[in-house]
Design a protein around this motif. Structure first.
Motif, PDB file in Angstrom:
ATOM      1  N   ALA A 129       0.813  -1.221   0.000  1.00 51.89           N
ATOM      2  CA  ALA A 129       0.000   0.000   0.000  1.00 51.89           C
ATOM      3  C   ALA A 129       0.845   1.270   0.000  1.00 51.89           C
ATOM      4  O   ALA A 129       0.296   2.370  -0.007  1.00 51.89           O
ATOM      5  CB  ALA A 129      -0.923   0.001   1.221  1.00 51.89           C
ATOM      6  N   THR A 130       2.169   1.135   0.027  1.00 48.92           N
ATOM      7  CA  THR A 130       3.068   2.280   0.067  1.00 48.92           C
ATOM      8  C   THR A 130       4.193   2.084  -0.939  1.00 48.92           C
ATOM      9  O   THR A 130       4.379   0.987  -1.474  1.00 48.92           O
ATOM     10  CB  THR A 130       3.678   2.453   1.469  1.00 48.92           C
ATOM     11  N   THR A 131       4.954   3.148  -1.189  1.00 44.23           N
ATOM     12  CA  THR A 131       6.047   3.040  -2.157  1.00 44.23           C
ATOM     13  C   THR A 131       7.398   3.506  -1.631  1.00 44.23           C
ATOM     14  O   THR A 131       8.438   3.118  -2.153  1.00 44.23           O
ATOM     15  CB  THR A 131       5.733   3.863  -3.421  1.00 44.23           C
ATOM     16  N   LYS A 132       7.412   4.344  -0.590  1.00 46.81           N
ATOM     17  CA  LYS A 132       8.663   4.940  -0.130  1.00 46.81           C
ATOM     18  C   LYS A 132       8.982   4.662   1.343  1.00 46.81           C
ATOM     19  O   LYS A 132      10.124   4.390   1.690  1.00 46.81           O
ATOM     20  CB  LYS A 132       8.618   6.463  -0.329  1.00 46.81           C
ATOM     21  N   ILE A 133       8.007   4.786   2.204  1.00 40.79           N
ATOM     22  CA  ILE A 133       8.264   4.724   3.638  1.00 40.79           C
ATOM     23  C   ILE A 133       8.850   3.380   4.045  1.00 40.79           C
ATOM     24  O   ILE A 133       8.464   2.333   3.518  1.00 40.79           O
ATOM     25  CB  ILE A 133       6.969   5.014   4.438  1.00 40.79           C
ATOM     26  N   GLY A 134       9.816   3.425   4.969  1.00 39.64           N
ATOM     27  CA  GLY A 134      10.383   2.196   5.492  1.00 39.64           C
ATOM     28  C   GLY A 134       9.390   1.449   6.352  1.00 39.64           C
ATOM     29  O   GLY A 134       8.411   2.015   6.857  1.00 39.64           O
ATOM     30  N   LEU A 135       9.638   0.157   6.558  1.00 36.75           N
ATOM     31  CA  LEU A 135       8.694  -0.713   7.259  1.00 36.75           C
ATOM     32  C   LEU A 135       9.456  -1.550   8.272  1.00 36.75           C
ATOM     33  O   LEU A 135      10.272  -2.399   7.904  1.00 36.75           O
ATOM     34  CB  LEU A 135       7.967  -1.620   6.261  1.00 36.75           C
ATOM     35  N   GLY A 136       9.210  -1.299   9.561  1.00 39.16           N
ATOM     36  CA  GLY A 136       9.934  -2.000  10.609  1.00 39.16           C
ATOM     37  C   GLY A 136       9.065  -3.010  11.319  1.00 39.16           C
ATOM     38  O   GLY A 136       7.909  -2.731  11.651  1.00 39.16           O
TER      39      GLY A 136
END
Length: 454
Positions: free
Chosen positions: A86-93
């Motif tokens: 659902a996203t393209t840039k934000i990091g995912l922790g």
């Protein structure tokens, strides 16, 4: 002119918000912790605000004292996979335990998501705090390991995982149809690890990602935790009660990097804060009080109990001096426990004061106010080297997140201390971290050869 330091931002993504009574607020979804659309929307709002990372915590056991949005929630690895779509840039922790996981399985899962997200994954390495005191019983064990014991295993665990991530050199897969060469047999390596706790052969059955390896995140503030962080972590989350304590810890932690051949820029410290923003300070306080009015005192004390030795607070009146409570020694987040005890003694808190005083999402501090007030305080923490960024544990989601993105972020951008646009695509690029060199490429060690597929 000296360029201003650019702060970093992380979203702590938890259901309807971090406040224990968030689910009762009429603006939230009561089942937000298992509503993937709501969670994806929150990540998208954070991405609109150019946040570095959306972070998902975890616990491996629950009881009747658990935070409402811990009782019923997704596995973090599965959740960030959905957020990646659902996203393209934000990091995912995502949080995952070194005490209750197998390194081969976890290394494969994290690297798989790193590929799926095009290099946006961070792993929050935890040894598991065991707030319920019953986590071991969910994993065929009788007892939760002691604090230092867990960190000994964690030291081995991360070495195994990172070695597995380097199983394949970046150009190992040739994909040469004409010459029937799928990969270069000299560029795949065994881990061949044998330690006190772990024995793993390798190699991992997935290649390195575009960012090389997921970013290593940690939150341990004890001596073993700081040692592990100084050697391996790239982001550290902290929750200090005031700026002076945070500055002291910041200096102490950064000073431990050099013996491991690391520089200050290779480890970022994020302070946990819980902003409530409004057009006036009075309105922000009203929003804060509105949420506090939803708190059942003894329900909130159940949440406190998980961090303070699983005390039965129902035995005490709310007016009881907290110093009279029999707090047992904890086998959990020790740094928080001792800091809380120090505050209790110094301020002579009553039992009924504990949740609102000790836990950020319920605390009225300098981050409850106007956008300018909050931006001023954030800039102060960065300028005075108390932190490199902030873990935003919004009391109420998505309200407080939307207000922050719409009101505070533009001020930070105007001051030149926060990005206006993403300049990279991977989490490492967002954080200003280098892509790690493959350890086998660096050492030119080849443990074995595999046969080509034909």
């Amino acid at each position: 002119m000296t360029k201003k330091k650019e702060l970093k931002l992380a979203l702590y993504l938890i259901g309807a918000g971090m406040h224990v009574a968030a689910w009762k607020h009429p603006s939230t979804k009561v089942n937000a912790s298992i509503d993937i659309k709501a969670l994806q929307k929150a990540a998208q709002i954070a991405e609109k605000g150019k946040f570095d990372i959306a972070f998902v915590a975890d616990s491996l056991a629950i009881n009747h004292e658990s935070h409402p949005h811990i009782l019923n929630r997704f596995d973090p690895l599965i959740q960030i996979t959905a957020l990646a779509a659902a996203t393209t840039k934000i990091g995912l922790g995502a949080t995952a335990s070194t005490t209750y996981s197998e390194p081969y399985v976890l290394a494969r899962q994290l690297m798989s998501i790193d590929h799926i997200s095009n290099g946006r994954v961070g792993w929050n390495l935890v040894t598991t705090a065991d707030a319920t005191g019953e986590t071991a019983l969910n994993f065929s064990r009788n007892k939760h390991w002691g604090h230092d014991h867990r960190y000994e295993r964690a030291e081995e665990f991360i070495d195994v995982v990172q070695s597995l991530w380097d199983s394949w050199e970046d150009d190992a897969f040739v994909y040469d149809r004409d010459n029937n060469i799928f990969y270069d047999r000299n560029k795949v390596h065994e881990t061949a690890f044998k330690g006190k706790y772990l024995s793993v052969k390798g190699p991992l059955n997935i290649a390195r990602s575009v960012q090389g390896q997921p970013v290593i995140v940690q939150a341990g503030a004890s001596k073993p935790g700081q040692k592990l962080a100084a050697r391996t972590a790239e982001v550290v989350f902290v929750h200090w009660d005031d700026i002076e304590k945070s500055k002291e810890h910041y200096r102490h932690l950064k000073a431990q990097l050099a013996p491991f051949g690391r520089t200050d820029e290779e480890l970022l410290v994020f302070q946990g804060i819980s902003p409530i923003v409004a057009d006036t300070e009075e309105e922000a306080i009203r929003k804060y009080n509105e949420l506090q009015a939803l708190v059942d005192p003894y329900e909130s004390l159940k949440f406190v109990s998980g961090y303070m030795g699983n005390v039965d607070f129902s035995k005490y009146s709310l007016d009881t001096p907290a110093i009279e409570v029999d707090f047992p020694e904890v086998n959990s987040i020790q740094s928080h426990f001792y800091e809380h005890l120090e505050i209790i003694k110094k301020e002579n808190l009553k039992v009924g004061d504990l949740y609102a005083r000790l836990f950020g999402p319920a605390k009225r501090d300098a981050f409850v106010g106007t956008a300018t007030q909050i931006a001023d305080e954030m800039e102060r923490w960065i300028t005075e080297e108390a932190a490199d960024g902030f873990m935003l544990q919004f009391p109420l989601l998505p309200r407080d997140l939307e207000d922050f993105v719409n009101k505070v972020v533009p001020i930070l951008q105007e001051r030149g201390i926060y990005r206006k646009e993403y300049t990279g695509s991977t989490l490492r690029e967002h954080l200003g971290l280098k892509k790690p060199q493959n350890r086998f490429t660096k050492s030119k060690v080849t443990h074995f050869e595999l046969y080509l597929y034909s």
